[in-house]
Design a protein around this motif. Structure first.
Motif, mmCIF file in Angstrom:
data_model
loop_
_atom_site.group_PDB
_atom_site.id
_atom_site.type_symbol
_atom_site.label_atom_id
_atom_site.label_comp_id
_atom_site.label_asym_id
_atom_site.label_seq_id
_atom_site.Cartn_x
_atom_site.Cartn_y
_atom_site.Cartn_z
ATOM 1 N N MET A 1 0.844 -1.197 0.000
ATOM 2 C CA MET A 1 0.000 0.000 0.000
ATOM 3 C C MET A 1 0.882 1.250 0.000
ATOM 4 O O MET A 1 1.873 1.298 0.699
ATOM 5 C CB MET A 1 -0.882 -0.002 1.258
ATOM 6 N N GLN A 2 0.473 2.262 -0.794
ATOM 7 C CA GLN A 2 1.204 3.529 -0.759
ATOM 8 C C GLN A 2 0.287 4.650 -0.256
ATOM 9 O O GLN A 2 -0.937 4.519 -0.311
ATOM 10 C CB GLN A 2 1.758 3.861 -2.138
ATOM 11 N N THR A 3 0.871 5.727 0.226
ATOM 12 C CA THR A 3 0.076 6.851 0.725
ATOM 13 C C THR A 3 -0.557 7.602 -0.436
ATOM 14 O O THR A 3 0.123 7.905 -1.428
ATOM 15 C CB THR A 3 0.974 7.814 1.537
ATOM 16 N N VAL A 4 -1.863 7.894 -0.318
ATOM 17 C CA VAL A 4 -2.539 8.638 -1.390
ATOM 18 C C VAL A 4 -3.454 9.705 -0.801
ATOM 19 O O VAL A 4 -3.966 9.562 0.318
ATOM 20 C CB VAL A 4 -3.385 7.708 -2.304
ATOM 21 N N ASN A 5 -3.644 10.769 -1.587
ATOM 22 C CA ASN A 5 -4.617 11.820 -1.263
ATOM 23 C C ASN A 5 -5.578 11.923 -2.437
ATOM 24 O O ASN A 5 -5.118 12.140 -3.558
ATOM 25 C CB ASN A 5 -3.928 13.184 -1.145
ATOM 26 N N VAL A 6 -6.872 11.788 -2.191
ATOM 27 C CA VAL A 6 -7.843 11.918 -3.282
ATOM 28 C C VAL A 6 -9.011 12.764 -2.785
ATOM 29 O O VAL A 6 -9.112 13.062 -1.590
ATOM 30 C CB VAL A 6 -8.372 10.545 -3.764
ATOM 31 N N SER A 7 -9.918 13.123 -3.700
ATOM 32 C CA SER A 7 -11.092 13.896 -3.271
ATOM 33 C C SER A 7 -12.260 13.651 -4.205
ATOM 34 O O SER A 7 -12.105 13.077 -5.290
ATOM 35 C CB SER A 7 -10.755 15.383 -3.223
ATOM 36 N N ALA B 1 -4.225 3.469 -3.600
ATOM 37 C CA ALA B 1 -3.209 3.003 -2.640
ATOM 38 C C ALA B 1 -2.653 1.636 -3.047
ATOM 39 O O ALA B 1 -1.479 1.354 -2.830
ATOM 40 C CB ALA B 1 -3.807 2.944 -1.236
ATOM 41 N N PHE B 2 -3.515 0.798 -3.622
ATOM 42 C CA PHE B 2 -3.053 -0.522 -4.073
ATOM 43 C C PHE B 2 -2.680 -0.514 -5.565
ATOM 44 O O PHE B 2 -2.535 -1.572 -6.178
ATOM 45 C CB PHE B 2 -4.112 -1.594 -3.773
ATOM 46 N N GLN B 3 -2.605 0.681 -6.133
ATOM 47 C CA GLN B 3 -2.190 0.883 -7.532
ATOM 48 C C GLN B 3 -2.981 0.031 -8.515
ATOM 49 O O GLN B 3 -2.407 -0.599 -9.410
ATOM 50 C CB GLN B 3 -0.680 0.620 -7.670
ATOM 51 N N GLN B 4 -4.280 0.010 -8.303
ATOM 52 C CA GLN B 4 -5.156 -0.739 -9.209
ATOM 53 C C GLN B 4 -5.934 0.238 -10.088
ATOM 54 O O GLN B 4 -6.371 1.288 -9.600
ATOM 55 C CB GLN B 4 -6.165 -1.577 -8.406
ATOM 56 N N HIS B 5 -6.148 -0.128 -11.354
ATOM 57 C CA HIS B 5 -6.944 0.714 -12.248
ATOM 58 C C HIS B 5 -8.414 0.681 -11.808
ATOM 59 O O HIS B 5 -8.926 -0.373 -11.426
ATOM 60 C CB HIS B 5 -6.808 0.197 -13.694
ATOM 61 N N LEU B 6 -9.079 1.836 -11.875
ATOM 62 C CA LEU B 6 -10.489 1.921 -11.467
ATOM 63 C C LEU B 6 -11.283 2.599 -12.576
ATOM 64 O O LEU B 6 -11.111 3.795 -12.827
ATOM 65 C CB LEU B 6 -10.572 2.741 -10.164
ATOM 66 N N ASP B 7 -12.157 1.839 -13.262
ATOM 67 C CA ASP B 7 -12.974 2.482 -14.293
ATOM 68 C C ASP B 7 -14.226 3.078 -13.658
ATOM 69 O O ASP B 7 -14.575 2.760 -12.525
ATOM 70 C CB ASP B 7 -13.314 1.508 -15.426
ATOM 71 N N GLU B 8 -14.905 3.945 -14.415
ATOM 72 C CA GLU B 8 -16.031 4.708 -13.858
ATOM 73 C C GLU B 8 -17.158 3.795 -13.370
ATOM 74 O O GLU B 8 -17.728 4.004 -12.295
ATOM 75 C CB GLU B 8 -16.557 5.695 -14.897
#
Ligand code: MEV
Length: 310
Positions: free
Chosen positions: A1-7, A117-124
């Motif tokens: 897991m990596q640190t992420v900031n999203v909104s 955080a898990f560097q996975q692609h996320l589609d809409e």
């Protein structure tokens, strides 16, 4: 897991709330400057949440965060293991339970945070379907409009499970959003309409269908810069929403105040029974005057939103 900031951002429904649950169309607008933020960090022990509503371990969340608990459990199972330690901080400019899409924005931000955080692609499609996990628990029977608008860069025309398309707004006007300061009760309001639908199916169906027609009439006014007509449509929608029992004395009071201050149309927005109302006017100056009147008559907070797409 990596640190992420999203909104994710807030939303307002211009017209079609409640009817949209029954597959009638609705129009809603993103409020991109009002946002919820999520910071997700790896840690060695615990599954910690810091937020306005709860601070502590995921397993100890209060009832109000049950939707989020279910969402995070699903995300961890999908992306890692259910017991993966994490440290999640949620902060928000969106007032809670005011019809501005705060729960949907939180669900979207959390979903985006875990995927990033898990560097996975996320589609809409996956994003909206995943955020719906917590929305179903929070709202009971959500149409999906809140998550769709909170995730959209443009105003949208929406029909549950059928249509989600950006809507170009060719209209020179302003909306004033005013918060009663009273928490709305979307889940209760949605089930009250459902009860009306069981008790008086014909009359309730007529009201819901009429709201759908008003939404489609509104589309034409937005395309043709017909501000006065849009205002009249909003006023008609408010009459129907009152008949559906989802307005409240505080909302009615702000609606009357805005009309006296010269608004072209006013109605509740979102689930109702508290939360926010919206008013339509032609110029920024008139919007300021109406916002001032609303603030002097009980509105806890107001926002002015230009209708033209930016
Ligand atoms: C809530 O913001 C909007 C409602 O129409 C419910 C929904 O669409 O799920 C009242």
């Amino acid at each position: 897991m990596q640190t992420v900031n999203v909104s994710a951002h807030a939303k307002i429904i211009l017209i079609g709330e409640h009817a949209v649950v029954y597959r009638q169309p609705a129009i809603s607008l993103p409020l991109k400057t009002i946002r919820t933020y999520a910071t997700l960090k790896p840690t060695t022990t615990g599954q910690i949440i810091h937020s306005e509503l709860f601070n502590g371990d995921l397993q100890q969340v209060n009832d109000r965060l049950n939707g989020i608990k279910q969402l995070i459990t699903t995300l961890l199972t999908r992306l890692a293991t259910i017991d993966t330690p994490f440290d999640l901080t949620i902060t928000s400019d969106i007032p809670v339970e005011r019809g501005m899409g705060s729960s949907a924005a939180t669900a979207l931000a959390i979903t985006k945070a875990f995927y990033a955080a898990f560097q996975q692609h996320l589609d809409e499609q996956t994003l909206l379907a995943t955020a719906a996990i917590s929305e179903k628990i929070v709202h009971g029977n959500p149409s999906g409009l809140d998550t769709a608008t909170d995730n959209s860069q443009f105003p949208i025309y929406f029909i549950k499970n059928q249509c989600l398309r950006p809507l170009a707004l060719n209209i020179n006007g302003y909306l004033i959003v005013a918060d009663t300061g009273i928490q709305g009760q979307t889940k209760k309001a949605v089930s009250a309409v459902q009860q009306l639908m069981h008790q008086q199916p014909q009359a309730t169906n007529q009201l819901i269908t009429k709201l759908g027609q008003l939404t489609n009439d509104a589309v034409a006014t937005l395309a043709n810069n017909e501000l006065a007509q849009l205002g009249a449509i909003m006023n008609q929608a408010q009459v129907i929403l009152k008949q559906l029992t989802v307005s409240s004395p505080a909302l009615d009071h702000l609606v009357a105040t805005a009309q006296q201050a010269g608004a072209l149309g006013s109605k509740l927005t979102g689930g109702g029974r508290g939360g926010c109302m919206i008013s339509l006017t032609d110029t920024k100056q008139h919007a300021n005057t109406i916002a001032q009147q609303l603030a002097q008559n009980g509105a806890k907070q107001t926002w002015i939103v230009p209708l033209k797409n930016d």
